[in-house]
Design a protein around this motif. Structure first.
Motif, PDB file in Angstrom:
ATOM      1  N   ASP A   1       0.975  -1.149   0.078  1.00  0.00           N
ATOM      2  CA  ASP A   1      -0.237  -0.122  -0.044  1.00  0.00           C
ATOM      3  C   ASP A   1       0.919   1.282   0.019  1.00  0.00           C
ATOM      4  OD1 ASP A   1      -2.305  -1.624   0.041  1.00  0.00           O
ATOM      5  OD2 ASP A   1      -2.371  -1.416   2.177  1.00  0.00           O
TER       6      ASP A   1
ATOM      7  N   ALA B   1      -2.111   5.303  -7.041  1.00  0.00           N
ATOM      8  CA  ALA B   1      -3.653   5.133  -6.677  1.00  0.00           C
ATOM      9  C   ALA B   1      -4.447   6.149  -7.225  1.00  0.00           C
ATOM     10  CB  ALA B   1      -3.541   5.252  -5.102  1.00  0.00           C
TER      11      ALA B   1
ATOM     12  N   VAL C   1      -8.672   7.065  -7.619  1.00  0.00           N
ATOM     13  CA  VAL C   1      -9.962   6.937  -7.020  1.00  0.00           C
ATOM     14  C   VAL C   1     -10.767   6.655  -8.224  1.00  0.00           C
ATOM     15  CG1 VAL C   1     -11.641   8.093  -5.581  1.00  0.00           C
ATOM     16  CG2 VAL C   1      -9.317   8.582  -5.038  1.00  0.00           C
TER      17      VAL C   1
ATOM     18  N   ASP D   1     -14.876   4.465  -3.566  1.00  0.00           N
ATOM     19  CA  ASP D   1     -13.876   3.673  -4.387  1.00  0.00           C
ATOM     20  C   ASP D   1     -13.829   2.240  -3.236  1.00  0.00           C
ATOM     21  OD1 ASP D   1     -11.437   2.025  -4.797  1.00  0.00           O
ATOM     22  OD2 ASP D   1     -11.196   3.738  -6.230  1.00  0.00           O
TER      23      ASP D   1
ATOM     24  N   LEU E   1     -10.378   1.015  -1.954  1.00  0.00           N
ATOM     25  CA  LEU E   1      -9.433   2.183  -1.286  1.00  0.00           C
ATOM     26  C   LEU E   1      -9.993   2.110   0.124  1.00  0.00           C
ATOM     27  CD1 LEU E   1      -8.518   4.820  -3.756  1.00  0.00           C
ATOM     28  CD2 LEU E   1      -6.996   2.918  -2.976  1.00  0.00           C
TER      29      LEU E   1
ATOM     30  N   THR F   1      -9.327  -0.927   2.019  1.00  0.00           N
ATOM     31  CA  THR F   1      -8.042  -0.982   2.627  1.00  0.00           C
ATOM     32  C   THR F   1      -7.977  -0.017   3.863  1.00  0.00           C
ATOM     33  OG1 THR F   1      -6.990  -1.251   0.375  1.00  0.00           O
ATOM     34  CG2 THR F   1      -5.563  -0.250   2.059  1.00  0.00           C
TER      35      THR F   1
ATOM     36  N   LEU G   1      -4.873   7.828   2.400  1.00  0.00           N
ATOM     37  CA  LEU G   1      -6.029   7.193   1.359  1.00  0.00           C
ATOM     38  C   LEU G   1      -7.364   7.900   1.587  1.00  0.00           C
ATOM     39  CD1 LEU G   1      -5.576   3.182   1.598  1.00  0.00           C
ATOM     40  CD2 LEU G   1      -5.127   4.877  -0.305  1.00  0.00           C
TER      41      LEU G   1
ATOM     42  N   GLU H   1      -5.565  -3.627  -7.264  1.00  0.00           N
ATOM     43  CA  GLU H   1      -6.331  -2.435  -7.652  1.00  0.00           C
ATOM     44  C   GLU H   1      -5.680  -2.311  -9.323  1.00  0.00           C
ATOM     45  OE1 GLU H   1      -9.536  -0.408  -8.804  1.00  0.00           O
ATOM     46  OE2 GLU H   1      -9.063  -1.352  -6.880  1.00  0.00           O
TER      47      GLU H   1
END
Length: 555
Positions: free
Chosen positions: A250, A259, A261, A302, A305, A308, A384, A515
């Motif tokens: 991550d 990353a 969204v 999302d 995310l 996570t 995040l 992802e």
């Protein structure tokens, strides 16, 4: 209850070009209005040459309106615009030029704005703009030396202005160049660290994944009580290592800026219960009761995310709950929803709350029991939530427990009740005789996965790459993503589905960012699991796939 609240922040270190232009427009308007105030004061005191007072008064009005219009243009169209940037620079230097030529001796302090503008362009927009700004500043001084009677009669003053306009920006340019070089080196070191973490995480996940699968096989071989305790200890240790790898992955994804969204409608009850299922075994090992408050709410977020984020928060709560209960629930806040995770652990002292979201920050005093982890979970949560435009806060009371809240999740209309869930049948009935096409290029992982599946009663066909003839006779494709020789798991799934002419259920297990693998797979019905995969999680997903296929066939 003491608390700390973390507001959303811009992801990444450097501001975007649009933010630079907005900042420049705000600074321009502020400095211009200060200059207008100064010129108005000198006009009121009668210190401007009489023949030039109308010019200076007009200048004050024009630049006040011009700077406001430039700011409004940036706010209306925030994207970087080179023509607008040039127009703004021309606006600034033209205003300074007119003030210095027609203001006489009283407006010579406006020269400070000339230096400010010249250095500011270099700091904000880089070396090219800096050199152009210095050249324009020198041309401005040439014009002032020719047209301002007072300056023309003071050659030493003019020389001083010239030298200052050259030396100060030049020194600033040297400093900024060194700063940029140091920044680039630091960013490259950070990228190298992220690449190392991602590669090391991937390479170590494979053997850990295999060990986890073999441990599950070993548990079913008729062990005595002492042997079962040792296997359980191995399992708990593997779970701790697995959580560490997920945190490292991550972190590397966030550091790399990969990353992205992608908001979608999410049924909160499904998401929260999924998180609870993933942590059920860990809760049992910790002697913690993990509960979810039912909800019918749906949100726009999302799913990957947010999952996570919640996984890290719940994992953290389970570590520190000390045998007390952990509760996951929701609270409506106007038109948005907040998700809260409560625990009845020892709590956090108030002086530690501002630092708990920092990377590698851990609260550990002499004599405290050791807790697994390196202090990355909550820092990942903060980054995040900021990326998704949410906020996270924590409240805690020593001796009573802690509550972590994720706020700002947009609510959407509830989905109408669908058909009744398919009739559940026992797992052995579902899995027994299930034909699984297993594709994995790592011999150790291939053997471990096949052994586990066969212990569950599955009929397994093993492949190390693109499946050959006969592979279409399968009920499920279970594959790694990277298979070597420029072959991916998604290509294998597509080939099997082409041969069979049906959407064969498929699961991808990967050591990479799940992802990113979902995006590369481009098949939304394919389940992506992150290695090392817990055997219970793998079995649950296979059962769910089988039940879904069974329900579809009956429908």
């Amino acid at each position: 209850m003491p608390s700390v609240h973390v507001k959303p922040a811009a992801a990444g270190g450097a501001p975007a070009s649009g933010a630079l232009e907005r900042s420049q427009a705000i600074v321009r308007m502020t400095t211009i209005y200060l200059g207008v105030g100064y010129m108005t004061y000198q006009l009121a005191r009668g210190r401007i040459p009489p023949d030039n007072r109308t010019v200076i008064a007009t200048l004050c009005v024009v630049i006040a309106i011009g700077s406001l219009l430039l700011l409004l243009a940036v706010l209306r169209w925030p994207q970087p615009n080179r023509a607008r940037r040039i127009l703004g620079t021309a606006h600034d230097y033209a205003a300074i030029l007119v003030a210095l030529i027609f203001g006489g001796e009283a407006l010579l302090p406006i020269y400070a704005l000339l230096l400010w503008t010249t250095i500011g362009n270099g700091y904000r927009y880089g070396a090219r703009y800096h050199l152009v700004a210095v050249a324009v500043a020198l041309l401005t001084l040439v014009a002032v030396g020719q047209l301002n009677d007072y300056v023309r009669g003071q050659p030493y003053l003019l020389s001083t202005l010239f030298l200052t306009a050259i030396l100060v920006p030049a020194y600033g340019h040297v400093l900024v160049t060194r700063l940029y070089r140091a920044r680039d080196e630091a960013m490259e070191a950070s990228r190298a660290k992220s690449r190392f973490l991602a590669q090391a995480s991937h390479d170590l996940r494979q053997p850990i994944h295999a060990i986890s699968l073999y441990t599950a096989c070993l548990r079913d071989t008729g062990l005595d009580a002492e042997q079962r305790r040792m296997v359980a200890s191995i399992d708990r240790s593997l779970n701790s290592v697995s959580q560490l790898f997920r945190s490292l992955l991550d972190l590397s994804v966030l550091d790399s800026g990969r990353a992205v969204v992608k908001a979608e409608a999410i049924a909160l009850d499904h998401l929260l219960n999924d998180i609870a299922r993933q942590n059920a075994e860990t809760a049992q090992w910790s002697g913690v009761t993990l509960k979810v408050v039912p909800t019918r709410s749906r949100i726009l977020a999302d799913a990957g995310l947010l999952g996570t984020v919640l996984q890290n928060i719940v994992s953290n709560a389970l570590k520190y709950a000390s045998g007390g209960p952990v509760l996951i629930g929701c609270r409506r806040q106007g038109h948005v929803m907040a998700i809260q995770v409560y625990d009845r652990g020892p709590g956090i002292a108030e002086q530690h709350l501002p630092q708990v979201f920092d990377e590698f920050y851990r609260i550990h005093a002499p004599g405290d029991r050791d807790i697994d982890g390196v202090g990355l979970g909550l820092s990942i949560v903060r980054r995040l939530t900021a990326l998704m435009g949410l906020s996270v806060s924590i409240r805690s009371v020593v001796g009573k427990g802690t509550c972590v809240t994720v706020s700002g999740l947009p609510l959407i209309a509830a989905e109408p009740a669908g058909p009744a869930a398919p009739r559940m049948v026992s797992a052995p009935t579902v899995i027994g005789g299930y034909k699984v096409l297993l594709i994995e290029d790592d011999p150790l992982v291939l053997a471990a996965t096949a052994t586990l599946l066969e212990s569950w009663g599955c009929a397994v066909r093993r492949e190390t790459g693109m499946p050959g003839d006969g592979s279409e006779d399968c009920d499920l494709v279970l594959t790694d993503f990277d298979l070597g020789e420029k072959t991916t798991g998604s290509e294998c799934i597509a080939e099997v589905r082409r041969r069979t002419g049906r959407q064969v259920p498929a699961i991808v297990m990967t050591g990479h960012d799940p992802e990113k693998v979902r995006q590369l797979t481009e098949q939304p019905d394919v389940v992506v699991l992150s290695k090392p995969v817990r055997p219970a999680e793998l079995r649950s997903v296979i059962v769910a796939q089988r039940l879904t296929a069974h329900s579809t066939a009956e429908g």
